[in-house]
Design an enzyme around this catalytic site. Structure first.
Site, PDB file in Angstrom:
ATOM      1  N   HIS A  17       0.839  -1.203   0.000  1.00 25.55           N
ATOM      2  CA  HIS A  17       0.000   0.000   0.000  1.00 25.55           C
ATOM      3  C   HIS A  17       0.878   1.259   0.000  1.00 25.55           C
ATOM      4  O   HIS A  17       0.603   2.213  -0.723  1.00 25.55           O
ATOM      5  CB  HIS A  17      -0.879   0.057   1.260  1.00 25.55           C
ATOM      6  CG  HIS A  17      -1.917  -1.010   1.368  1.00 25.55           C
ATOM      7  ND1 HIS A  17      -2.021  -1.848   2.449  1.00 25.55           N
ATOM      8  CD2 HIS A  17      -2.924  -1.364   0.530  1.00 25.55           C
ATOM      9  CE1 HIS A  17      -3.051  -2.669   2.278  1.00 25.55           C
ATOM     10  NE2 HIS A  17      -3.609  -2.409   1.124  1.00 25.55           N
ATOM     11  N   LYS A  41     -18.152  -6.634   5.708  1.00 21.48           N
ATOM     12  CA  LYS A  41     -16.837  -7.250   5.935  1.00 21.48           C
ATOM     13  C   LYS A  41     -16.487  -7.184   7.410  1.00 21.48           C
ATOM     14  O   LYS A  41     -16.946  -6.293   8.118  1.00 21.48           O
ATOM     15  CB  LYS A  41     -15.766  -6.468   5.168  1.00 21.48           C
ATOM     16  CG  LYS A  41     -15.700  -6.784   3.692  1.00 21.48           C
ATOM     17  CD  LYS A  41     -14.398  -6.213   3.147  1.00 21.48           C
ATOM     18  CE  LYS A  41     -14.290  -6.301   1.655  1.00 21.48           C
ATOM     19  NZ  LYS A  41     -13.094  -5.585   1.161  1.00 21.48           N
ATOM     20  N   SER A 128      -3.000  -7.505   2.791  1.00 21.39           N
ATOM     21  CA  SER A 128      -3.257  -7.462   4.234  1.00 21.39           C
ATOM     22  C   SER A 128      -3.618  -8.856   4.733  1.00 21.39           C
ATOM     23  O   SER A 128      -3.250  -9.254   5.841  1.00 21.39           O
ATOM     24  CB  SER A 128      -4.410  -6.505   4.534  1.00 21.39           C
ATOM     25  OG  SER A 128      -4.099  -5.211   4.107  1.00 21.39           O
TER      26      SER A 128
END
Ligand code: ADP
Length: 160
Positions: A17, A41, A128
């Site tokens: 990122h 989520k 992630s």
């Protein structure tokens, strides 16, 4: 003045990122990292925790700010002025989803374009999810996440 919007979950932020954020910041006058919250989520870190980690690791980039949003991305961008969405694209894994999202965002907001930066070669495999998986089983993630937040990530995952 053109602003780049880098949206994502950043749960947690990785060096992949950061690579995209730094490159966006070198191209655009201003870059806003938008920490998104999707109610369908589940996340390891709250939006505020994710934003705080991003602020810590982007502190040296003067034209980068971090915000949170639980709105539709196309709607949030419509209120932010002259913006372009900037996303990282990892090999084939991201293509179909990102292509669909870019077209949908354009349909919802015809002035909204999405610009893709190719993920750097050494971060193609990094997400992630991979960080959380490796770290929760005791693997070393120190070369995958910014050093300023490494301890915080390890202590959260080892507690689970
Ligand atoms: P992830 O959970 O897959 O890390 P995010 O929703 O947080 O995903 O990702 C936000 C944006 O960052 C997306 O555009 C995604 O393609 C991009 N991104 C994520 N990891 C990388 C990486 N290793 N290299 C380049 N771009 C990445």
């Amino acid at each position: 003045m053109k602003t780049a919007i880098c949206p994502g979950s950043f749960d947690p932020v990785t060096l992949g990122h950061i690579d995209i954020i730094e490159r966006a910041a070198s191209i655009f006058d201003r870059t806003v990292v938008l920490v998104m919250q999707n109610s369908r989520k589940s996340y390891l870190f709250t939006p505020e925790e994710r934003a705080a980690m991003l602020r810590k690791v982007t502190a040296a980039l003067p034209n980068v700010t971090v915000e949170t949003s639980d709105r539709l991305l196309a709607a949030a961008c419509a209120d932010m002025g002259d913006v372009v969405i900037v996303k990282g694209l990892r090999a084939v894994s991201d293509f179909e989803y990102e292509f669909q999202m870019a077209l949908m965002n354009k349909k919802l907001n015809s002035g909204l374009d999405t610009l893709f930066l190719t993920a750097s070669e050494h971060f193609q495999y990094l997400s992630s999810g991979v960080v959380k998986e490796v770290c929760s089983y005791g693997g070393d993630v120190s070369e995958l996440v910014p050093k300023e937040i490494h301890e915080e990530i390890v202590s959260r995952l080892r507690r689970k």
